[in-house]
Design a protein around this motif. Structure first.
Motif, mmCIF file in Angstrom:
data_model
loop_
_atom_site.group_PDB
_atom_site.id
_atom_site.type_symbol
_atom_site.label_atom_id
_atom_site.label_comp_id
_atom_site.label_asym_id
_atom_site.label_seq_id
_atom_site.Cartn_x
_atom_site.Cartn_y
_atom_site.Cartn_z
ATOM 1 N N ARG A 32 0.839 -1.201 0.000
ATOM 2 C CA ARG A 32 0.000 0.000 0.000
ATOM 3 C C ARG A 32 0.875 1.252 0.000
ATOM 4 O O ARG A 32 0.610 2.199 -0.747
ATOM 5 N N LYS A 33 1.913 1.252 0.836
ATOM 6 C CA LYS A 33 2.805 2.410 0.885
ATOM 7 C C LYS A 33 3.550 2.602 -0.429
ATOM 8 O O LYS A 33 3.737 3.720 -0.898
ATOM 9 N N LEU A 34 3.972 1.504 -1.028
ATOM 10 C CA LEU A 34 4.751 1.578 -2.259
ATOM 11 C C LEU A 34 3.892 1.929 -3.464
ATOM 12 O O LEU A 34 4.231 2.818 -4.258
ATOM 13 N N LEU A 35 2.747 1.266 -3.604
ATOM 14 C CA LEU A 35 1.947 1.376 -4.822
ATOM 15 C C LEU A 35 0.927 2.501 -4.796
ATOM 16 O O LEU A 35 0.462 2.936 -5.852
ATOM 17 N N LEU A 36 0.555 2.964 -3.599
ATOM 18 C CA LEU A 36 -0.482 3.986 -3.501
ATOM 19 C C LEU A 36 0.058 5.332 -3.018
ATOM 20 O O LEU A 36 -0.718 6.229 -2.693
ATOM 21 N N THR A 37 1.375 5.458 -2.977
ATOM 22 C CA THR A 37 1.980 6.725 -2.558
ATOM 23 C C THR A 37 2.522 7.453 -3.784
ATOM 24 O O THR A 37 3.550 7.062 -4.342
ATOM 25 N N GLU B 85 -8.712 -4.480 -0.395
ATOM 26 C CA GLU B 85 -8.845 -3.723 0.854
ATOM 27 C C GLU B 85 -9.413 -2.330 0.581
ATOM 28 O O GLU B 85 -10.259 -1.839 1.339
ATOM 29 N N ILE B 86 -8.945 -1.691 -0.478
ATOM 30 C CA ILE B 86 -9.450 -0.364 -0.847
ATOM 31 C C ILE B 86 -10.932 -0.451 -1.212
ATOM 32 O O ILE B 86 -11.739 0.400 -0.823
ATOM 33 N N GLU B 87 -11.301 -1.495 -1.973
ATOM 34 C CA GLU B 87 -12.704 -1.698 -2.339
ATOM 35 C C GLU B 87 -13.580 -1.768 -1.088
ATOM 36 O O GLU B 87 -14.639 -1.121 -1.014
ATOM 37 N N GLU C 244 -12.812 -0.824 2.052
ATOM 38 C CA GLU C 244 -12.703 0.362 2.913
ATOM 39 C C GLU C 244 -13.575 1.506 2.415
ATOM 40 O O GLU C 244 -14.169 2.237 3.205
ATOM 41 N N TYR C 245 -13.665 1.669 1.087
ATOM 42 C CA TYR C 245 -14.400 2.805 0.534
ATOM 43 C C TYR C 245 -15.693 2.405 -0.187
ATOM 44 O O TYR C 245 -16.330 3.245 -0.811
ATOM 45 N N SER C 246 -16.074 1.124 -0.068
ATOM 46 C CA SER C 246 -17.286 0.616 -0.728
ATOM 47 C C SER C 246 -17.293 1.010 -2.200
ATOM 48 O O SER C 246 -18.271 1.554 -2.723
ATOM 49 N N TYR C 247 -16.174 0.750 -2.858
ATOM 50 C CA TYR C 247 -15.996 1.145 -4.254
ATOM 51 C C TYR C 247 -15.559 -0.087 -5.046
ATOM 52 O O TYR C 247 -14.367 -0.361 -5.179
ATOM 53 N N PRO C 248 -16.517 -0.861 -5.577
ATOM 54 C CA PRO C 248 -16.158 -2.098 -6.274
ATOM 55 C C PRO C 248 -15.337 -1.849 -7.522
ATOM 56 O O PRO C 248 -15.636 -0.969 -8.326
ATOM 57 N N LEU C 249 -14.321 -2.645 -7.685
ATOM 58 C CA LEU C 249 -13.395 -2.488 -8.797
ATOM 59 C C LEU C 249 -14.103 -2.626 -10.144
ATOM 60 O O LEU C 249 -13.826 -1.886 -11.084
#
Length: 284
Positions: free
Chosen positions: A40-45, A203-205, A207-212
């Motif tokens: 998460r730190k590497l790919l989403l920063t 996890e992002i999906e 956490e934010y209720s945002y289906p890929l």
């Protein structure tokens, strides 16, 4: 670090890529929770890029609050508002030359730094954050005239369901219309474990209720009834020109302007982009 992944277009075999793949797969197997936090730190920063252009005279800098923290805004001119939305590892400063053109045309140009970008708060960047950032800005705009977006920002703009967006013209500059294919392809080319990246995405999906599977900028563009102009360089290495061409051919409301030699970034302040904006305001 993540810009070296997302802006890597090489498909050539190399030992480093294979080592990254083996290392990240092993990490995910032996310590899945730690591996996901590291990924998460590497790919989403995103990289917080330094300003690309000098600030125009009379530029007003302020901020609005979002659930990711303060978003820094940059406003120039008077009149109905054109909102400008940058892409991954970008910043509002990339739009400063275009903002001057917008202000000279009798409008207010309002750019902003997305969460975790430029001078805005936030640790991570992703589509839910980009969409929320745009929605937050739109909540603070009284009279929206249109939206200009670049790269991943264009994908987020098309994903945005804000009521103010429904009937305004769009100017999409080097848009990433095949967002999911582009995203996973970039990670795969880097050698990073796709299984690990998918775990982070899930996890992002949640956490934010945002289906890929709901992310489909090209389909959303096709359904729009308001006018859209795409300005895209034919040899863009980071966003597919052919996908933009398909979009223009499948909708009467989408026009494609093809440039030569402008690349993915310089195109934001080229004459073709200025001319496309002028046509949009005259036709609307």
């Amino acid at each position: 670090m993540s810009d070296k992944i997302y802006f890597n277009t090489s498909n050539r075999f190399n030992f480093k890529k294979q080592l990254i793949n083996a290392t990240t797969r092993l990490h995910h197997t032996l310590a899945p929770k730690h591996a996901k936090n590291t990924a998460r730190k590497l790919l989403l920063t995103p990289v917080r890029a330094k300003p690309k252009n000098e600030s125009p005279q009379n530029l007003q800098v302020a901020s609005v609050q979002s659930k990711y923290g303060a978003l820094t805004t940059y406003t120039l001119g008077q009149g109905p508002v054109w909102v400008l939305n940058h892409g991954w590892s970008g910043s509002a400063s990339q739009f400063f030359p275009l903002m001057e053109q917008i202000a000279k045309s009798g409008f207010t140009a309002m750019a902003y730094d997305q969460p975790a970008h430029g001078q805005s708060d936030g640790a991570y960047g992703h589509i839910p954050a980009f969409v929320h950032g745009l929605e937050t800005i739109l909540d603070n705009v009284d009279e929206l005239a249109g939206v200009v977006s670049h790269s991943m920002g264009a994908a987020a703009t098309l994903e945005c369901r804000h009521a103010k967006m429904q009937n305004v013209p769009l100017l999409l500059v080097a848009p990433v219309l095949n967002y999911l294919e582009n995203l996973f392809g970039s990670v795969a080319r880097s050698g990073y474990s796709i299984k690990l990246f998918t775990a982070v995405v899930e996890e992002i999906e949640a956490e934010y209720s945002y289906p890929l599977n709901s992310i489909d900028p090209q389909a959303h563009l096709k359904r729009r009834e308001s006018q859209t102009i795409i300005v895209h360089d034919e040899k863009d290495r980071f966003a597919s020109h052919s996908i933009s061409e398909q979009a223009s051919q499948s909708s009467n409301n989408v026009e494609l302007v093809t440039t030569q030699g402008k690349g993915h970034g310089r195109i934001m302040s080229c004459q073709e982009t200025y001319d496309a904006f002028t046509r949009l305001i005259h036709s609307n």
